[in-house]
Design a protein around this motif. Structure first.
Motif, PDB file in Angstrom:
ATOM      1  N   LYS B 337       0.853  -1.189   0.000  1.00 26.07           N
ATOM      2  CA  LYS B 337       0.000   0.000   0.000  1.00 26.07           C
ATOM      3  C   LYS B 337       0.888   1.238   0.000  1.00 26.07           C
ATOM      4  CE  LYS B 337      -0.658  -0.592   4.960  1.00 26.07           C
ATOM      5  NZ  LYS B 337      -1.613  -1.044   5.944  1.00 26.07           N
ATOM      6  N   GLY B 338       0.380   2.281  -0.626  1.00 26.74           N
ATOM      7  CA  GLY B 338       1.152   3.518  -0.683  1.00 26.74           C
ATOM      8  C   GLY B 338       2.033   3.610  -1.911  1.00 26.74           C
ATOM      9  N   THR B 339       2.172   2.512  -2.671  1.00 25.84           N
ATOM     10  CA  THR B 339       2.943   2.589  -3.904  1.00 25.84           C
ATOM     11  C   THR B 339       2.000   2.910  -5.061  1.00 25.84           C
ATOM     12  OG1 THR B 339       2.683   0.232  -4.313  1.00 25.84           O
ATOM     13  CG2 THR B 339       4.636   0.899  -3.095  1.00 25.84           C
ATOM     14  N   LEU B 340       2.573   3.140  -6.240  1.00 26.94           N
ATOM     15  CA  LEU B 340       1.771   3.527  -7.403  1.00 26.94           C
ATOM     16  C   LEU B 340       0.735   2.450  -7.750  1.00 26.94           C
ATOM     17  CD1 LEU B 340       1.488   5.740  -9.592  1.00 26.94           C
ATOM     18  CD2 LEU B 340       3.005   4.338 -11.024  1.00 26.94           C
ATOM     19  N   GLY B 346      -2.963  -1.747  -1.116  1.00 28.68           N
ATOM     20  CA  GLY B 346      -2.138  -2.846  -1.627  1.00 28.68           C
ATOM     21  C   GLY B 346      -2.844  -3.581  -2.756  1.00 28.68           C
ATOM     22  N   THR B 347      -2.077  -4.081  -3.716  1.00 36.45           N
ATOM     23  CA  THR B 347      -2.648  -4.767  -4.877  1.00 36.45           C
ATOM     24  C   THR B 347      -1.855  -6.041  -5.141  1.00 36.45           C
ATOM     25  OG1 THR B 347      -3.340  -2.685  -5.860  1.00 36.45           O
ATOM     26  CG2 THR B 347      -3.138  -4.542  -7.351  1.00 36.45           C
ATOM     27  N   LEU B 348      -2.586  -7.118  -5.353  1.00 36.04           N
ATOM     28  CA  LEU B 348      -1.942  -8.397  -5.627  1.00 36.04           C
ATOM     29  C   LEU B 348      -2.038  -8.702  -7.117  1.00 36.04           C
ATOM     30  CD1 LEU B 348      -0.748 -10.999  -4.185  1.00 36.04           C
ATOM     31  CD2 LEU B 348      -3.020 -11.926  -4.428  1.00 36.04           C
ATOM     32  N   VAL B 349      -0.903  -8.983  -7.743  1.00 38.14           N
ATOM     33  CA  VAL B 349      -0.899  -9.307  -9.167  1.00 38.14           C
ATOM     34  C   VAL B 349      -0.352 -10.719  -9.347  1.00 38.14           C
ATOM     35  CG1 VAL B 349      -0.004  -8.670 -11.449  1.00 38.14           C
ATOM     36  CG2 VAL B 349      -0.553  -6.891  -9.787  1.00 38.14           C
ATOM     37  N   ASN B 350      -1.058 -11.508 -10.122  1.00 34.05           N
ATOM     38  CA  ASN B 350      -0.673 -12.895 -10.325  1.00 34.05           C
ATOM     39  C   ASN B 350      -0.621 -13.204 -11.815  1.00 34.05           C
ATOM     40  OD1 ASN B 350      -0.746 -15.660  -8.528  1.00 34.05           O
ATOM     41  ND2 ASN B 350      -1.418 -15.966 -10.626  1.00 34.05           N
ATOM     42  N   LEU B 351       0.530 -13.681 -12.289  1.00 36.77           N
ATOM     43  CA  LEU B 351       0.690 -14.063 -13.698  1.00 36.77           C
ATOM     44  C   LEU B 351       0.936 -15.562 -13.767  1.00 36.77           C
ATOM     45  CD1 LEU B 351       1.877 -10.956 -13.735  1.00 36.77           C
ATOM     46  CD2 LEU B 351       2.767 -11.689 -15.915  1.00 36.77           C
TER      47      LEU B 351
END
Lengths: 170, 560
Positions: B337-340, B346-351
């Motif tokens: 959280k707090g980043t772009l 907060g963001t979760l990215v899954n590839l």
């Protein structure tokens, strides 16, 4: 009509049912994420309540539930001393994904693998998510099948009830 | 009146006394589930009536009972199919108690008599399990002994026959497994550990084949190792199977090989996993001639993500019996959280990427009875462990999970599939394909947006918008789902799947479905009414095709 007798009867009946509902975690082995085998019946939380949640990486409502609890987990732990044990029933297709999965989710739970669903079967769990609440003496006092947003609030009410020494009768 | 009350009182006191002394009598627990469906004739989605049963109403269910007392455990399952629901194996018919066991566990000893489920390693040579939703149950019926020789060394031995519907198969299955766990051996719980294991399984089935001299005993063996050190985890298993001509491999005499390996790294917000599979002629059953999920002795992990949103799940991957190879790579990262990218919460990215190919085979053929060359009766093929010309599948997907504000959460995903319909759905086997270009390949792009809105305490609305675009097969689809729930008891949902891009304009139809559920304690009721699209339903690596249907269905599940 003797209402006193009837009341006694009802009381006894409810007592006998609460006695039936009590149960311990069976003696089945789980694997931790370092490959060590542990006996499920030895899981404990120093006399404090414990949540046992059956989940899998592919189960959306399970992940939703564990994320919802995770949002409040720090507060829950501080206020009630509760510990959550997440038992993954992912089979060998996905069990290798469990550790990277929980790491990236940022979950702070104790996680075990039940790769061939032995504990799930021994606890008569039909479908996941399935959540058990265990009191400080290791008795299963409540269980719930499925997850809806908001269920976690109800669960926490029950944990507080346990900590006040009240009976859980549902 | 008083007399009756007195009797009741005595009964209740005796009952509660028995319960108070329950430590002496043990405990009984169980679960129960029943599914019923009333079918409506729908001439649009099912013109020939294949999914409209004569019975009109079908119901199936089971009851498990487990008794435990100290070191003893005993259990049984009553199953009931009047008759089995459409899309599930018809072999399950009638009622009975196909599962019962007694188990004794004391210190390092664990003995089971009757039915049991067991797995060696990743299951490459042996796994018995149940998936009620698929109608898969290959439980063993026999004896099993697990013995901890000393801490860190565990041995398993078993013998028995496997369940097929309400009977047991002809083949006798025998197996043993030995596992060594370094940490347990040394009596510590360090974060570095080495686990090595070896197992062997053999099957005996009489042969009276007039043409081939079929081996009656078929053996499979495997070696595996798992090294764990801090953030790293590396697992590998190699397995070999002796000559096993059977109906699934078209009676070839080639021995089987299998490799399953994966490695992962997890630290902080990052999780990475890489996997590799190579299954050459490795389907293992306890009878040579069996179909679908019947009498499977082993499990070949598919190494492909299991999708659960309704539209992407229409193109699920299932393992190919006559061999395949492939890989998987996955990266998951949580932006703080707090980043772009992380935003406020907060963001979760899954590839995730995975693929599967037929093996690179050069076939050995001999003339059949009608002089058409066949691989049956030969070694089948030469194989170079490479990726063959036929691609079975490719799956690339991205999932982004984020919290929008205090009461809104979103999950957004994108999918890109290459799906070999001829092989995966129509069952075209690779030795019959002279030109891979003749196979029907489906190219799919799909998107799903799921929004969860917490309206007020205990009230929430979940919505899914799905879009799946393809020019092949049944064409493009759109789906909308709204689900309102009042925790912890009620949910109501409406869903419409619209196959707007179907090549046949008559089949560009809506599949509306309404459902509601009610939970009370551990008992759950669910009712659905509407149309269900034809689809592939998968659990683990095994899938079944569910025909399109229309009707009213109900599920009750409880445990105690």
């Amino acid at each position: 009509m003797n209402t006193k007798l009837l009341k006694t009867l009802l009381l006894l009946l409810s007592l006998s049912f609460s006695a039936i509902a009590q149960d311990k975690i069976p003696n089945i082995q789980l694997k931790d994420l370092s490959g060590n085998m542990i006996d499920a019946n030895l899981l404990e939380n120093n006399g404090k309540p414990m949540i046992i949640s059956f989940w899998a990486t592919w189960c959306k409502p399970c992940v939703l539930e564990l994320n919802a609890i995770n949002d409040q987990y720090v507060d829950w732990q501080e206020e009630s001393g509760v510990k959550l044990i997440a038992v993954s029933v992912d089979d060998s297709r996905n069990s290798a994904r469990v550790k990277p999965f929980i790491t990236s989710q940022g979950w702070d739970y104790e996680v075990y693998l039940d790769e061939n669903q032995e504990l799930k079967r021994a606890l008569n769990v039909n479908n996941i998510p399935h959540t058990f609440l265990v009191d400080g003496s290791g008795e299963i006092v409540w269980q719930h099948n499925g997850y809806m947003t908001g269920d976690e609030d109800h669960l926490y009410e029950l944990i507080e009830k346990l900590n006040r020494g009240e009976e859980i009768s549902e | 009146m008083k007399k009756i009350l007195f009797l009741a009182f005595t009964f209740v006191s005796a009952f509660s006394f028995a319960q108070e002394a329950e430590k002496d009598y043990g405990q009984i627990h169980g679960n129960f589930q029943t599914n019923a469906q009333y079918y409506l004739r729908d001439t649009i989605i099912d013109p020939n009536g294949t999914a409209f049963p004569d019975e009109r109403l079908l119901a199936a269910g089971f009851l498990n009972l487990t008794y435990s007392k100290g070191d003893f455990m005993a259990g049984l399952r009553y199953e009931n199919y009047q008759n089995n629901l459409i899309g599930l194996p018809e072999g399950f018919k009638g009622e009975g108690i196909p599962y019962r066991f007694i188990r004794y566990k004391h210190e390092g000893l664990d003995l089971t008599v009757g039915n049991y489920y067991e797995q060696f390693g990743s299951g490459l040579i042996f796994r018995t399990y149940e998936e009620r939703g698929l109608g898969l149950d290959n439980a063993m019926d026999g004896l099993r002994l697990i013995y901890e020789i000393r801490p860190g060394i565990k041995a398993k031995a078993l013998v028995g026959r496997q369940r097929i519907y309400f009977e047991t198969g002809d083949g006798i299955v025998r197996g043993g497994d030995l596992e060594f766990n370094l940490n347990e051996f040394n009596g510590n719980s360090s974060s570095t550990n080495l686990i090595v294991g070896a197992g062997a399984v053999s099957r005996f089935e009489e042969s009276t084949d007039p043409i081939y001299n079929l081996p009656e005993n078929v053996a499979a063996a495997s070696l595996r190792a798992n090294f764990i050190s801090g953030n790293f985890n590396i697992f590998g298993e190699y397995a070999y199977k002796s000559q096993d001509p059977n109906s699934s491999n078209r009676f070839i005499f080639k021995p089987g090989h299998a490799i399953y390996a994966n490695g992962s790294y997890s630290k902080g917000n990052l999780g990475i996993i890489l996997g590799y599979k190579y299954y050459d002629n490795f389907l293992f059953r306890s009878e040579r001639v069996a179909n679908f999920t019947e009498l499977l002795i082993n499990y070949q992990p598919p190494l492909a993500e299991l999708h659960t949103y309704a539209l992407p799940a229409l193109y699920s991957y299932n393992v190919q019996a006559n061999g395949e190879t492939g890989m998987q790579a996955e990266i998951a990262y949580k932006f703080d959280k707090g980043t772009l990218v992380g935003g406020r919460y907060g963001t979760l990215v899954n590839l995730n990427f995975s693929n599967s190919y037929a093996l690179d085979k050069s076939f050995i053929t001999r003339p059949g009875f009608d002089s058409v060359p066949t691989i049956s009766g030969t070694n089948g093929y030469e194989d170079w462990a490479g990726f063959g010309d036929i691609q079975y599948s490719q799956d690339f997907n991205v999932e982004v999970k984020t919290k929008i504000n205090k009461s809104l959460k979103g999950t957004f995903s994108y999918y890109n599939f290459i799906y070999n319909r001829s092989a995966l759905l129509d069952g075209v086997v690779d030795d019959l394909v002279s030109d891979p270009n003749t196979l029907e390949i489906v190219y799919v792009n799909a998107m799903v947006a799921e929004i969860l809105w917490k309206i007020k305490p205990k009230h929430s609305l979940r919505s899914e918008a799905q879009l799946m675009l393809t020019d092949q097969d049944r064409g493009s689809w759109a789906l909308l789902l709204l689900e309102y729930s009042i925790a912890p008891q009620w949910f109501f949902a409406v869903q419409d799947a619209y196959n707007y891009g179907h090549p046949d304009p008559d089949l560009r139809v809506h599949y509306p479905l309404v459902s509601m559920g009610y939970t009370r304690g551990t008992t759950k009721f669910q009712f659905n009414y509407g149309r269900q699209q034809e689809g592939v339903f998968c659990v683990g690596g095994i899938c079944r095709v569910v025909p399109a249907s229309n009707g009213f269905s109900m599920m009750i599940t409880t445990n105690f």
